[in-house]
Enzyme design. Structure first.
Site, short mmCIF file in Angstrom:
data_model
loop_
_atom_site.label_atom_id
_atom_site.label_comp_id
_atom_site.label_asym_id
_atom_site.label_seq_id
_atom_site.Cartn_x
_atom_site.Cartn_y
_atom_site.Cartn_z
N SER A 179 105.89 77.54 91.29
CA SER A 179 106.45 76.57 90.33
C SER A 179 105.51 75.37 90.28
O SER A 179 104.76 75.12 91.23
CB SER A 179 107.82 76.11 90.82
N TYR A 184 114.18 73.20 97.11
CA TYR A 184 113.39 74.01 96.16
C TYR A 184 111.91 73.63 96.21
O TYR A 184 111.03 74.49 96.33
CB TYR A 184 113.95 73.81 94.75
P1 NAD Z 1 116.58 83.60 87.04
O1 NAD Z 1 117.74 82.98 87.70
O2 NAD Z 1 116.77 84.28 85.73
O3 NAD Z 1 115.86 84.65 88.00
C1 NAD Z 1 115.92 84.64 89.39
C2 NAD Z 1 116.07 86.05 89.84
O4 NAD Z 1 116.04 86.12 91.26
C3 NAD Z 1 117.40 86.64 89.39
O5 NAD Z 1 117.19 87.92 88.85
C4 NAD Z 1 118.19 86.72 90.69
O6 NAD Z 1 119.15 87.77 90.71
C5 NAD Z 1 117.09 86.97 91.68
N1 NAD Z 1 117.49 86.66 93.05
C6 NAD Z 1 118.10 85.53 93.50
N2 NAD Z 1 118.33 85.63 94.82
C7 NAD Z 1 117.86 86.84 95.20
C8 NAD Z 1 117.83 87.53 96.44
N3 NAD Z 1 118.31 86.99 97.57
N4 NAD Z 1 117.29 88.78 96.46
C9 NAD Z 1 116.79 89.35 95.33
N5 NAD Z 1 116.81 88.74 94.14
C10 NAD Z 1 117.35 87.50 94.08
O7 NAD Z 1 115.50 82.45 86.89
P2 NAD Z 1 113.94 82.53 86.55
O8 NAD Z 1 113.63 81.26 85.90
O9 NAD Z 1 113.58 83.78 85.88
O10 NAD Z 1 113.29 82.48 88.02
C11 NAD Z 1 112.33 83.41 88.48
C12 NAD Z 1 111.33 82.70 89.37
O11 NAD Z 1 110.59 81.76 88.58
C13 NAD Z 1 111.97 81.88 90.50
O12 NAD Z 1 111.20 82.05 91.69
C14 NAD Z 1 111.86 80.46 90.00
O13 NAD Z 1 111.80 79.53 91.05
C15 NAD Z 1 110.56 80.52 89.23
N6 NAD Z 1 110.38 79.44 88.26
C16 NAD Z 1 111.16 79.34 87.14
C17 NAD Z 1 110.95 78.30 86.24
C18 NAD Z 1 111.76 78.14 84.98
O14 NAD Z 1 111.63 77.11 84.31
N7 NAD Z 1 112.58 79.08 84.59
C19 NAD Z 1 109.95 77.36 86.49
C20 NAD Z 1 109.17 77.48 87.65
C21 NAD Z 1 109.39 78.53 88.51
#
Ligand code: NAD
Length: 270
Positions: free
Chosen positions: A156, A169
């Site tokens: 991130s 986080y």
């Molecule tokens: P999201 O909530 O759609 O996806 C997160 C996924 O992780 C979900 O499918 C959830 O079921 C899974 N998950 C959570 N806990 C888990 C566990 N214990 N075991 C297995 N799976 C698990 O959100 P996203 O935005 O798609 O996030 C994906 C990644 O991207 C994350 O690591 C997040 O920190 C990172 N991220 C997202 C953003 C954003 O703006 N969306 C920005 C920077 C980083």
């Protein structure tokens, strides 16, 4: 796009953790579209995982679904075992699963600290460790992939931007950055490439609540010089390049995909 580019990951197998929604789902679909066999790991959202499967089938891709908590060693071992049972050698790990449990530091419970670190940092460590062990135990076939294995952490912008109200986080992502670089340094002699993609604001369920609030959207956009929120597919396409032979000399790098969020936008005015 010619078929060669289209199927540039043909013959390779990838695991995507947390692939039942958002960025993980888009990455799983993009990898399948590029010709890779994909293991779709999901925590509890079976309907989401089935949606990922349907989207993969729609692009004529191959996948299996494996339920498992990435923060539990037994589940991680099962994830890798089932993948190799289904597809044989492993080539790619996308460590994507992640959660947020926000609260001011003065009110943050140990439970919320622990849950976020366990999933985002310990989970990423366990998956990367299992992937590396698989990679070093396999024979390299340069016709399939020049590297013996590729690991991409979905980190991130908060691996370098401090984030008040989210110390758990930001710590997990800052830790991921140093973990990625240390593993990359250690595993390069084995021809294993390790990198991070660090997204800015991407439209997914993780920030749904923020995007529902007009004022929060205005504040979010003020931090993005490029003037828009990103789409999960934009991360999926970058991942496909990063794990392909086109990026064979790239290791230990972080690719910020953030519309300029990490460019200190408030300095844009001088
Ligand atoms: P999201 O909530 O759609 O996806 C997160 C996924 O992780 C979900 O499918 C959830 O079921 C899974 N998950 C959570 N806990 C888990 C566990 N214990 N075991 C297995 N799976 C698990 O959100 P996203 O935005 O798609 O996030 C994906 C990644 O991207 C994350 O690591 C997040 O920190 C990172 N991220 C997202 C953003 C954003 O703006 N969306 C920005 C920077 C980083």
């Amino acid at each position: 796009m010619n078929d060669n580019q289209h199927r540039k990951l043909k013959g390779q197998t990838a695991i995507v953790t947390g692939a039942s929604s958002g960025i993980g789902q888009a990455i799983a679909v993009a990898l399948a579209e590029s010709g890779a066999n994909v293991t779709v790991n999901y925590h509890s959202d079976e309907a989401g995982a089935k949606e990922t499967e349907a989207r993969i089938e729609a692009v004529s891709g191959n996948c299996i679904l494996v339920k498992g908590d990435i923060g539990k060693e037994h589940d991680v071992n099962r994830l890798f075992f089932q993948t190799r049972e289904a597809f044989g050698d492993l080539h790619i790990l996308i460590s994507n699963a992640g959660i947020q449990k926000d609260s001011p530091f003065l009110e943050m419970s140990y439970a919320d600290w622990d849950a976020v670190i366990k999933t985002n940092l310990y989970g990423a460590f366990m998956a990367a460790n299992a992937a590396a062990k698989a990679f070093v135990g396999q024979e390299l076939d340069e016709e399939v992939s020049k590297a013996a294995g590729k690991i991409v952490f979905i980190s991130s912008v908060h691996d370098k931007i401090p984030w008040s109200g989210r110390v758990n986080y930001a710590t997990s992502k800052g830790g991921t950055k140093m973990m990625m670089q240390s593993i990359a340094q250690e595993l390069a002699p084995y021809k294993i490439r390790v990198n991070s993609i660090s997204p800015g604001a991407i439209e997914t369920p993780i920030n749904e609540d923020q995007r529902d609030d007009e004022e929060e959207v205005r504040q979010m956009l003020a931090k993005i010089p490029y003037g828009r929120i990103g789409q999960p597919e934009e991360i999926g396409k970058a991942v496909c390049w990063l794990v392909s032979d086109e990026a064979d000399y790239v290791t230990g790098a972080t690719l910020y995909i953030d519309g300029g969020m990490t460019l200190y936008p408030s300095f844009g005015e001088g």
